[in-house]
Write an enzyme that holds these catalytic residues in place. Structure first.
Site, PDB file in Angstrom:
ATOM      1  N   ALA A  31       0.862  -1.193   0.000  1.00 44.00           N
ATOM      2  CA  ALA A  31       0.000   0.000   0.000  1.00 44.00           C
ATOM      3  C   ALA A  31       0.893   1.236   0.000  1.00 44.00           C
ATOM      4  O   ALA A  31       0.767   2.125   0.826  1.00 44.00           O
ATOM      5  CB  ALA A  31      -0.951  -0.015   1.192  1.00 44.00           C
ATOM      6  N   HIS A  36       6.905   6.026   1.637  1.00 42.82           N
ATOM      7  CA  HIS A  36       7.729   4.877   1.259  1.00 42.82           C
ATOM      8  C   HIS A  36       8.695   5.254   0.140  1.00 42.82           C
ATOM      9  O   HIS A  36       9.874   4.899   0.159  1.00 42.82           O
ATOM     10  CB  HIS A  36       6.856   3.716   0.760  1.00 42.82           C
ATOM     11  N   GLU A 148      10.694   7.571  10.725  1.00 43.19           N
ATOM     12  CA  GLU A 148      10.585   7.867  12.152  1.00 43.19           C
ATOM     13  C   GLU A 148       9.144   7.948  12.642  1.00 43.19           C
ATOM     14  O   GLU A 148       8.916   8.117  13.835  1.00 43.19           O
ATOM     15  CB  GLU A 148      11.320   9.171  12.479  1.00 43.19           C
ATOM     16  N   LYS A 149       8.163   7.812  11.738  1.00 41.15           N
ATOM     17  CA  LYS A 149       6.769   7.802  12.211  1.00 41.15           C
ATOM     18  C   LYS A 149       6.570   6.669  13.211  1.00 41.15           C
ATOM     19  O   LYS A 149       5.931   6.829  14.235  1.00 41.15           O
ATOM     20  CB  LYS A 149       5.786   7.649  11.049  1.00 41.15           C
ATOM     21  N   ASP A 150       7.145   5.504  12.904  1.00 36.00           N
ATOM     22  CA  ASP A 150       7.111   4.373  13.837  1.00 36.00           C
ATOM     23  C   ASP A 150       8.403   4.403  14.652  1.00 36.00           C
ATOM     24  O   ASP A 150       9.246   3.507  14.538  1.00 36.00           O
ATOM     25  CB  ASP A 150       6.974   3.065  13.057  1.00 36.00           C
ATOM     26  N   GLN A 153       9.202   1.424  16.921  1.00 40.64           N
ATOM     27  CA  GLN A 153       9.623   0.303  16.087  1.00 40.64           C
ATOM     28  C   GLN A 153      11.070   0.495  15.630  1.00 40.64           C
ATOM     29  O   GLN A 153      11.860  -0.454  15.612  1.00 40.64           O
ATOM     30  CB  GLN A 153       8.699   0.186  14.884  1.00 40.64           C
ATOM     31  N   MET A 184       2.057  10.475   6.764  1.00 30.66           N
ATOM     32  CA  MET A 184       1.652   9.508   5.741  1.00 30.66           C
ATOM     33  C   MET A 184       1.673   8.092   6.295  1.00 30.66           C
ATOM     34  O   MET A 184       2.616   7.694   6.972  1.00 30.66           O
ATOM     35  CB  MET A 184       2.554   9.622   4.521  1.00 30.66           C
ATOM     36  N   SER A 185       0.617   7.353   5.990  1.00 27.60           N
ATOM     37  CA  SER A 185       0.479   5.975   6.446  1.00 27.60           C
ATOM     38  C   SER A 185      -0.413   5.233   5.464  1.00 27.60           C
ATOM     39  O   SER A 185      -1.335   5.827   4.878  1.00 27.60           O
ATOM     40  CB  SER A 185      -0.154   5.945   7.843  1.00 27.60           C
ATOM     41  N   SER A 186      -0.150   3.945   5.307  1.00 30.84           N
ATOM     42  CA  SER A 186      -1.007   3.132   4.437  1.00 30.84           C
ATOM     43  C   SER A 186      -2.439   3.087   4.955  1.00 30.84           C
ATOM     44  O   SER A 186      -3.386   2.882   4.191  1.00 30.84           O
ATOM     45  CB  SER A 186      -0.440   1.716   4.323  1.00 30.84           C
TER      46      SER A 186
END
EC number: 6.3.2.1
Length: 280
Positions: A31, A36, A148-150, A153, A184-186
């Site tokens: 996605a 990405h 860096e959004k996650d 993780q 931004m994220s799937s």
């Protein structure tokens, strides 16, 4: 662009590469969006070969419903990857990755796994650690790129590399945002109507929290954020925490020579959104 679905054929291809070629790796769950693509473009600048994996990892979903609803469109993803001149794509099925035994390993990440997402998503980071370790073993990259959004993780993946002494450099990349500030994220494709309209409120609140961090006590900032979300009829705050960037331990008192970051998780019509911001 070479596309592989089996790990052995991918390994055979990689074994034929010039040993002097540097390999960059961007793991994704598909996605694909501009966030990405920004990782891939950076990897292309810094490496001779770039591998992108597309794999929706079942062991990191704590809710089966989220796994089922996760957006998937391999054909569209491959077209996007061709446009950014990706060299290699690895798009396996779950049984191929897990050898027909789809189960996460257990990891200890020195407490990183117990904070924030770890509290709210049981077993999530065991799934993350399992798949990242497997993908690193298959692709053997020199560098791996993560947004860096996650951020939690990201810190855990660094710990995987440290604990297993993997010769891989983890490259953190800035959060890529929509024009209105939404990270931004799937998952964003699942936001519709009022949920999408209100979602930028998350980043606006983080920005104001950063301004307040210079002068106000942490407990007052947390209370302010909670009140702001209590007034919002569309967004439900799951958590807001200010934590040490390195340990991810929440804190109520500022210490000198410590980098802090604000972390947030919000539900918008059952779509879970996370974000964070460096505070100092």
């Amino acid at each position: 662009m070479e596309v592989f679905y089996k790990k052995e054929t991918l390994k055979a291809y990689l074994n034929k590469l010039n040993k002097q070629d540097s390999v960059g790796f961007v793991p994704t769950m598909g996605a694909l969006h501009d966030g990405h693509l920004s990782l891939i473009k950076r990897a292309k600048k810094e490496n001779n070969i770039v591998i992108v994996s597309i794999f929706v990892n079942p062991t990191q979903f704590d809710k089966q419903e989220d796994l089922i609803k996760y957006p998937k469109d391999l054909t569209k993803d491959l077209k996007l990857l061709e446009k950014v001149n990706c060299d290699v794509v690895f798009a396996p099925e779950a049984n191929e990755i897990y050898d027909n035994r789809i189960k996460a390993e257990s990891f200890v990440f020195d407490g990183l796994e117990d904070e924030m997402e770890g509290k709210h998503r049981k077993g999530h980071f065991d799934g993350v650690g399992t798949i990242v370790k497997k993908l690193f073993e298959i692709t053997s990259p020199d560098k791996a790129y993560f947004g860096e959004k996650d951020f939690q993780q990201l810190q855990i993946i660094k710990k995987v590399v440290e604990k297993f002494e993997l010769p891989i450099k983890i490259v953190p990349c800035d959060i890529y945002r929509e024009n209105d500030g939404l990270a931004m994220s799937s998952r964003n494709v699942r936001l519709i109507g009022k949920s999408r309209e209100e979602a930028p409120f998350i980043y606006k609140t983080l920005q104001k929290a950063k301004e307040k961090f210079e002068k106000e006590p942490i407990n007052e900032i947390i209370s302010w954020v909670e009140k702001e979300f209590s007034k919002n009829e569309i967004l439900d705050l799951e958590y807001f925490e200010i934590a040490d960037e390195t340990t991810l331990k929440p804190t109520k008192h500022k210490k000198e020579n410590t980098r802090y970051r604000a972390f947030i998780a919000v539900l918008a019509d059952n779509v879970r959104l996370i974000d964070n911001i460096a505070l100092n």
